[in-house]
Design a protein around this motif. Structure first.
Motif, PDB file in Angstrom:
ATOM      1  N   ILE A   1       0.847  -1.203   0.000  1.00 14.54           N
ATOM      2  CA  ILE A   1       0.000   0.000   0.000  1.00 14.54           C
ATOM      3  C   ILE A   1       0.881   1.252   0.000  1.00 14.54           C
ATOM      4  N   ASN A   2       1.925   1.253   0.813  1.00 11.00           N
ATOM      5  CA  ASN A   2       2.845   2.404   0.846  1.00 11.00           C
ATOM      6  C   ASN A   2       3.561   2.582  -0.497  1.00 11.00           C
ATOM      7  N   ASP A   3       3.970   1.489  -1.111  1.00  9.94           N
ATOM      8  CA  ASP A   3       4.597   1.560  -2.433  1.00  9.94           C
ATOM      9  C   ASP A   3       3.623   2.149  -3.455  1.00  9.94           C
ATOM     10  N   LEU A   4       2.378   1.719  -3.352  1.00  9.76           N
ATOM     11  CA  LEU A   4       1.354   2.242  -4.268  1.00  9.76           C
ATOM     12  C   LEU A   4       1.139   3.734  -4.055  1.00  9.76           C
ATOM     13  N   ARG A   5       1.130   4.171  -2.803  1.00  7.21           N
ATOM     14  CA  ARG A   5       0.995   5.612  -2.497  1.00  7.21           C
ATOM     15  C   ARG A   5       2.162   6.410  -3.084  1.00  7.21           C
ATOM     16  N   GLU A   6       3.364   5.838  -2.963  1.00  5.98           N
ATOM     17  CA  GLU A   6       4.546   6.513  -3.513  1.00  5.98           C
ATOM     18  C   GLU A   6       4.444   6.626  -5.037  1.00  5.98           C
ATOM     19  N   LYS A   7       3.960   5.565  -5.674  1.00 10.15           N
ATOM     20  CA  LYS A   7       3.767   5.628  -7.126  1.00 10.15           C
ATOM     21  C   LYS A   7       2.750   6.690  -7.491  1.00 10.15           C
ATOM     22  N   TYR A   8       1.683   6.776  -6.714  1.00  8.41           N
ATOM     23  CA  TYR A   8       0.652   7.775  -6.985  1.00  8.41           C
ATOM     24  C   TYR A   8       1.201   9.190  -6.783  1.00  8.41           C
ATOM     25  N   GLN A   9       1.959   9.391  -5.722  1.00  7.81           N
ATOM     26  CA  GLN A   9       2.565  10.704  -5.492  1.00  7.81           C
ATOM     27  C   GLN A   9       3.550  11.064  -6.601  1.00  7.81           C
ATOM     28  N   SER A  10       4.314  10.089  -7.044  1.00  8.09           N
ATOM     29  CA  SER A  10       5.241  10.292  -8.152  1.00  8.09           C
ATOM     30  C   SER A  10       4.465  10.675  -9.419  1.00  8.09           C
ATOM     31  N   TYR A  11       3.357   9.986  -9.643  1.00  5.27           N
ATOM     32  CA  TYR A  11       2.496  10.296 -10.795  1.00  5.27           C
ATOM     33  C   TYR A  11       1.964  11.729 -10.699  1.00  5.27           C
ATOM     34  N   GLN A  12       1.521  12.150  -9.526  1.00  9.86           N
ATOM     35  CA  GLN A  12       1.004  13.511  -9.341  1.00  9.86           C
ATOM     36  C   GLN A  12       2.099  14.550  -9.620  1.00  9.86           C
ATOM     37  N   LYS A  13       3.317  14.265  -9.158  1.00 13.40           N
ATOM     38  CA  LYS A  13       4.431  15.189  -9.421  1.00 13.40           C
ATOM     39  C   LYS A  13       4.719  15.290 -10.916  1.00 13.40           C
ATOM     40  N   LEU A  14       4.717  14.141 -11.586  1.00 11.49           N
ATOM     41  CA  LEU A  14       4.952  14.121 -13.031  1.00 11.49           C
ATOM     42  C   LEU A  14       3.862  14.920 -13.758  1.00 11.49           C
ATOM     43  N   LYS A  15       2.632  14.699 -13.355  1.00 10.59           N
ATOM     44  CA  LYS A  15       1.507  15.393 -13.980  1.00 10.59           C
ATOM     45  C   LYS A  15       1.618  16.912 -13.785  1.00 10.59           C
ATOM     46  N   ASN A  16       1.934  17.335 -12.570  1.00  9.11           N
ATOM     47  CA  ASN A  16       2.110  18.766 -12.293  1.00  9.11           C
ATOM     48  C   ASN A  16       3.275  19.345 -13.086  1.00  9.11           C
ATOM     49  N   LYS A  17       4.368  18.593 -13.153  1.00  7.87           N
ATOM     50  CA  LYS A  17       5.551  19.057 -13.888  1.00  7.87           C
ATOM     51  C   LYS A  17       5.221  19.255 -15.371  1.00  7.87           C
ATOM     52  N   LYS A  18       4.570  18.253 -15.971  1.00  7.94           N
ATOM     53  CA  LYS A  18       4.236  18.350 -17.397  1.00  7.94           C
ATOM     54  C   LYS A  18       3.237  19.480 -17.652  1.00  7.94           C
ATOM     55  N   THR A  19       2.278  19.655 -16.757  1.00 10.07           N
ATOM     56  CA  THR A  19       1.297  20.734 -16.903  1.00 10.07           C
ATOM     57  C   THR A  19       1.988  22.092 -16.824  1.00 10.07           C
ATOM     58  N   ASN A  20       2.890  22.244 -15.871  1.00 12.43           N
ATOM     59  CA  ASN A  20       3.624  23.509 -15.740  1.00 12.43           C
ATOM     60  C   ASN A  20       4.536  23.760 -16.935  1.00 12.43           C
ATOM     61  N   GLU A  21       5.174  22.706 -17.454  1.00 14.11           N
ATOM     62  CA  GLU A  21       6.017  22.860 -18.639  1.00 14.11           C
ATOM     63  C   GLU A  21       5.195  23.313 -19.831  1.00 14.11           C
ATOM     64  N   LEU A  22       4.019  22.736 -19.983  1.00 14.64           N
ATOM     65  CA  LEU A  22       3.143  23.107 -21.094  1.00 14.64           C
ATOM     66  C   LEU A  22       2.707  24.566 -20.974  1.00 14.64           C
ATOM     67  N   LYS A  23       2.374  24.998 -19.767  1.00 16.53           N
ATOM     68  CA  LYS A  23       2.002  26.406 -19.543  1.00 16.53           C
ATOM     69  C   LYS A  23       3.171  27.329 -19.887  1.00 16.53           C
ATOM     70  N   LYS A  24       4.367  26.918 -19.473  1.00 12.04           N
ATOM     71  CA  LYS A  24       5.562  27.723 -19.742  1.00 12.04           C
ATOM     72  C   LYS A  24       5.799  27.851 -21.251  1.00 12.04           C
ATOM     73  N   VAL A  25       5.669  26.731 -21.970  1.00 14.13           N
ATOM     74  CA  VAL A  25       5.859  26.742 -23.426  1.00 14.13           C
ATOM     75  C   VAL A  25       4.804  27.641 -24.080  1.00 14.13           C
ATOM     76  N   ARG A  26       3.547  27.530 -23.627  1.00 15.21           N
ATOM     77  CA  ARG A  26       2.464  28.357 -24.166  1.00 15.21           C
ATOM     78  C   ARG A  26       2.752  29.842 -23.946  1.00 15.21           C
ATOM     79  N   ASN A  27       3.207  30.180 -22.733  1.00 14.30           N
ATOM     80  CA  ASN A  27       3.511  31.579 -22.428  1.00 14.30           C
ATOM     81  C   ASN A  27       4.682  32.106 -23.252  1.00 14.30           C
ATOM     82  N   GLU A  28       5.733  31.296 -23.383  1.00 15.10           N
ATOM     83  CA  GLU A  28       6.897  31.729 -24.163  1.00 15.10           C
ATOM     84  C   GLU A  28       6.525  31.947 -25.628  1.00 15.10           C
TER      85      GLU A  28
END
Length: 171
Positions: free
Chosen positions: A84-111
């Motif tokens: 269960i803890n491993d699964l939570r870590e995977k989910y948190q990692s997924y959330q970080k990846l999702k936030n990172k990609k979303t922020n990168e896309l916003k940055k590219v759009r703004n530039e």
């Protein structure tokens, strides 16, 4: 209200002078120009690719969760908690990846948008100098104006001649 009063005073003062006041729809230029359409299409492609990647990860996490829940009665409590803890870590990692990609896309759009806006600004400077224009206002700040004062289509033609696409820097 202060904004409209300020615009009214500016327009009132200029209405008695020989100065030209025109307006332009910047949002229209960003959406309908060749470069704007190219940027939007490329951003949509990147977004669709990200969504597909996110769905794969989500399905993997859900599959693993289902598998762990089925094993709940079979596994020792420590093993179950570890999974269960491993699964939570995977989910948190997924959330970080999702936030990172979303922020990168916003940055590219703004530039990309800023590059187009800089070119529009250069075009407007030249246009105002060539046509003896004193003031160009964004259409969003206009309540009522004569359609003859709208230079959006003229600038759209100039913008399309100057730039067709903007290279996006997305990792």
């Amino acid at each position: 209200m202060k904004k409209y009063l300020f615009l009214f005073l500016i327009l009132f003062n200029y209405s008695y002078a020989d100065d030209k006041i025109l307006y332009i729809d910047i949002n229209f230029l960003l959406k309908e120009s060749d470069s704007g359409k190219y940027i939007n299409n490329e951003l949509q492609k990147i977004n669709n690719k990200n969504i597909a990647e996110f769905k794969k990860i989500e399905e993997s996490i859900k599959s693993e969760e289902t598998k762990i829940l089925k094993q709940k009665n079979i596994l020792k409590e420590e093993d179950y908690n570890k999974k269960i803890n491993d699964l939570r870590e995977k989910y948190q990692s997924y959330q970080k990846l999702k936030n990172k990609k979303t922020n990168e896309l916003k940055k590219v759009r703004n530039e990309a948008g800023n590059k187009v806006l800089k070119i529009i600004n250069d075009i407007l400077e030249k246009y105002s100098a060539d046509n003896n224009v004193s003031l160009i206002i964004n259409k969003q700040n206009i309540i009522i104006g004569k359609s003859e004062l709208d230079i959006t289509k003229d600038v759209l033609i100039l913008l399309n001649e100057k730039i067709k696409k903007v290279e996006l820097k997305y990792e």
